[in-house]
Every structure is written in C-alpha cells, then in structure tokens.
Design a protein around this motif. Structure first.
Motif, short mmCIF file in Angstrom:
data_model
loop_
_atom_site.label_atom_id
_atom_site.label_comp_id
_atom_site.label_asym_id
_atom_site.label_seq_id
_atom_site.Cartn_x
_atom_site.Cartn_y
_atom_site.Cartn_z
N LEU A 9 0.83 -1.21 0.00
CA LEU A 9 0.00 0.00 0.00
C LEU A 9 0.86 1.26 0.00
N VAL A 10 1.92 1.26 0.82
CA VAL A 10 2.83 2.41 0.87
C VAL A 10 3.53 2.59 -0.48
N PHE A 11 3.98 1.47 -1.06
CA PHE A 11 4.61 1.54 -2.38
C PHE A 11 3.64 2.11 -3.41
N PHE A 12 2.38 1.69 -3.34
CA PHE A 12 1.37 2.17 -4.28
C PHE A 12 1.16 3.68 -4.13
N ALA A 13 1.18 4.18 -2.88
CA ALA A 13 1.04 5.62 -2.65
C ALA A 13 2.21 6.37 -3.30
N GLY A 14 3.43 5.83 -3.13
CA GLY A 14 4.59 6.45 -3.77
C GLY A 14 4.50 6.38 -5.27
N LEU A 15 3.95 5.28 -5.77
CA LEU A 15 3.80 5.13 -7.22
C LEU A 15 2.80 6.15 -7.78
N ILE A 16 1.76 6.46 -6.99
CA ILE A 16 0.80 7.48 -7.41
C ILE A 16 1.49 8.82 -7.62
N THR A 17 2.38 9.18 -6.69
CA THR A 17 3.08 10.46 -6.83
C THR A 17 4.00 10.44 -8.05
N PRO A 123 14.02 12.20 -0.90
CA PRO A 123 13.39 12.81 0.29
C PRO A 123 11.88 12.89 0.20
N GLU A 124 11.35 13.09 -1.01
CA GLU A 124 9.89 13.15 -1.16
C GLU A 124 9.27 11.79 -0.86
N GLY A 125 9.95 10.73 -1.29
CA GLY A 125 9.48 9.39 -0.97
C GLY A 125 9.53 9.12 0.53
N VAL A 126 10.58 9.62 1.18
CA VAL A 126 10.71 9.47 2.63
C VAL A 126 9.53 10.13 3.34
N ALA A 127 9.14 11.32 2.87
CA ALA A 127 8.02 12.04 3.49
C ALA A 127 6.74 11.22 3.39
N ILE A 128 6.55 10.55 2.26
CA ILE A 128 5.36 9.71 2.10
C ILE A 128 5.41 8.53 3.08
N GLY A 129 6.55 7.85 3.12
CA GLY A 129 6.68 6.69 3.99
C GLY A 129 6.46 7.02 5.45
N VAL A 130 7.06 8.12 5.92
CA VAL A 130 6.91 8.52 7.32
C VAL A 130 5.46 8.87 7.63
N SER A 131 4.77 9.49 6.68
CA SER A 131 3.38 9.89 6.93
C SER A 131 2.45 8.69 7.08
N PHE A 132 2.89 7.52 6.63
CA PHE A 132 2.10 6.29 6.76
C PHE A 132 2.44 5.53 8.05
N ALA A 133 3.19 6.15 8.95
CA ALA A 133 3.67 5.44 10.14
C ALA A 133 2.55 4.82 10.96
N ASP A 134 1.39 5.46 11.01
CA ASP A 134 0.28 4.94 11.81
C ASP A 134 -0.74 4.20 10.95
N SER A 191 11.43 9.88 -13.95
CA SER A 191 12.20 10.80 -13.10
C SER A 191 11.79 10.72 -11.63
N SER A 192 10.61 10.18 -11.33
CA SER A 192 10.13 10.11 -9.95
C SER A 192 10.04 8.68 -9.41
N LEU A 193 10.57 7.72 -10.15
CA LEU A 193 10.48 6.33 -9.70
C LEU A 193 11.15 6.05 -8.34
N PRO A 194 12.18 6.83 -7.94
CA PRO A 194 12.75 6.57 -6.61
C PRO A 194 11.77 6.84 -5.47
N GLN A 195 10.70 7.57 -5.71
CA GLN A 195 9.80 7.94 -4.62
C GLN A 195 9.10 6.74 -3.97
N PRO A 196 8.51 5.81 -4.74
CA PRO A 196 7.90 4.67 -4.07
C PRO A 196 8.90 3.81 -3.31
N VAL A 197 10.13 3.73 -3.81
CA VAL A 197 11.17 2.97 -3.11
C VAL A 197 11.51 3.65 -1.79
#
Length: 268
Positions: A9-17, A123-134, A191-197
């Motif tokens: 699910l988190v990967f999918f959110a990053g993939l959306i961005t 860093p943008e991907g990191v922000a997404i991952g951290v926001s899913f902490a809960d 150009s944004s593929l690193p974000q879901p990772v």
C-alpha cells in the motif's frame, strides 16, 4: 493487514506520486506549449502545499507522537533532513540531468541518471513513507477497507501536485526534441520512480523503530521545507523571469492557495 500488504500500500502511494509526474506531459497532447504563468502558479501551489503539510502535518505529528523527548527528536530530524538535501546536492553538483539525455542514453548512462534522480527525489518518498507510520491504527479514515492516516492522504496529494509542474519542466525540452507524447509521459514518470522505493524504506524503518518516529517526522519535514526554499521557489522565479513583475504575483497566488488548501490539516 499483514506487513507485506502494508508495504504494498505504501509503495502504491509512492507510485501514485510518480505517476502524477506524467500528468505534466499531458498538456502537450492538447497544446504546443504551457504558459509560464500557469507553470509559476503550479510551482507556487506545490510549494504552499508542501510547506503547510510539513508544518501542520509532519512537525505537529512528530511533536505529539512520543513522550516529552519528541521535541528534541523533531529538531534533530529537521537538521538531519536539511543536511541530507544539502549534501545530496553537493554530491550531484555538476552532474545535473538534462531530460534531453534520456532519449540518447545507453544502459550505463540510464543507471547514472536514475542514481542522480534518486538523490534528487528520494526525500519526497521518505516524506510519504513517514506519513504512513500509523497505517492500520484505529480511528484513521478507511480507503478500500484499509485504515489510512489522514496525514498520509494529505502528503500523497501534496507531493503528487508538486510533481505535476516538475513533469512539465521535464517534458518541455523533450517536446522540443520531437519526442513522442507518450514517451514524454514515460520519461516524466521515470524521473520520480525513486519515490515509491523511498516511501517503503522510510515506512519500514519508522514502524520497526518507533522510538525514532519523531525524528523521522522532523527529517521528512526538514527535507521538504529546504527543498521548497532551495529548489521549488527559485525554479518558479526562473520560469517567471519574463512575466510582468518577474512572476512574483503568480507565485504568491499559488503559495497562498496551497497554504489555504492545507490549513485544515492543523485542526484535524
């Protein structure tokens, strides 16, 4: 939801961005050019959203996510986030990627390009991952049966909006080269593929070591705010140089709209 399901699910959110970056190429299906006025306004909107999401979402969440030591963790995280972006930029200084190189690159060059893009957008991907902490905690809004933190929804939307003008910026030189429209969409997404990772790595870390959660929120916020100040706003002003007033009016309008859009996050 099991661990693997949450990671997907988190990967999918990053993939959306990442896919949102491809939206920046879509205007070229309808027009030959995207006006600088709209480009500046979009950069301003993205900047306002990112800063607001960082302050009202990440920082506030970090301050309330742990015991009395959370303030120290958030502050340390902020400093580390800024430092990471500064160091990353110095590492890739002089190795900026021109989108024109995408079409001409061999495999080795594409690996190098992807490495540079990873440093740029991680860093943008990191922000997404951290926001899913809960993720999965009771009380969160449900999406398709999953309890998804409201902060994660806001952050995913915020970064997606930011990626649209970035996709436009990538598509402009490709369009001038005569690259096909669908290939412009692909290279924008690339150009944004690193974000879901980055999202998956950050999420796994903060869920495994929850004592570092305040620092994680601060880290993501520091990186995002510094990116806005050092990249997004200068990029907007560079694009708007030829506009009346240097594009400041369009930038301010976008910033204001972005902040107003995200203010409710502070009260939810």
């Amino acid at each position: 939801m099991d661990v693997l399901g949450k990671l997907v699910l988190v990967f999918f959110a990053g993939l959306i961005t990442a896919l949102a970056t491809g939206i920046g190429a879509l205007p070229f299906f309808l027009v030959e050019d995207v006006s600088d006025r709209w480009n500046v306004a979009l950069w301003g909107l993205a900047s306002g959203i990112m800063v607001s999401a960082s302050v009202f979402g990440l920082i506030f969440e970090g301050l309330s996510s742990a015991n009395g030591g959370s303030l120290t963790g958030v502050v340390v995280g902020l400093a580390v986030g800024v430092a990471l972006v500064v160091v990353s930029h110095r590492i890739i200084s002089g190795a900026e990627v021109n989108p024109k190189q995408y079409e001409e690159a061999n495999f080795k060059k594409l690996v190098l390009i992807l490495g540079i893009l990873t440093v740029h957008s991680f860093p943008e991907g990191v922000a997404i991952g951290v926001s899913f902490a809960d993720l999965g905690f009771e009380g969160a809004p449900e999406i398709a049966g999953f309890a998804v933190p409201l902060l994660a929804i806001f952050m995913t939307v915020a970064i997606s909006i930011h990626n649209v003008p970035e996709g436009v910026a990538i598509s402009i030189p490709l369009h001038a080269m005569g690259v096909s429209k669908w290939r412009m969409v692909w290279w924008s997404v690339f150009s944004s593929l690193p974000q879901p990772v980055g999202a998956v790595i950050a999420y796994y870390f903060v869920r495994t070591a929850r004592e570092f959660l305040p620092m994680g929120f601060g880290f993501a916020a520091g990186a995002m705010i510094y990116l806005v100040a050092s990249e997004f706003i200068p990029e907007a002003l560079e694009v708007g140089e030829g506009l009346p007033g240097g594009g400041h009016r369009e930038l301010l309008s976008g910033l204001t709209a972005g902040v107003l859009l995200m203010v409710p996050l502070a009260f939810i």
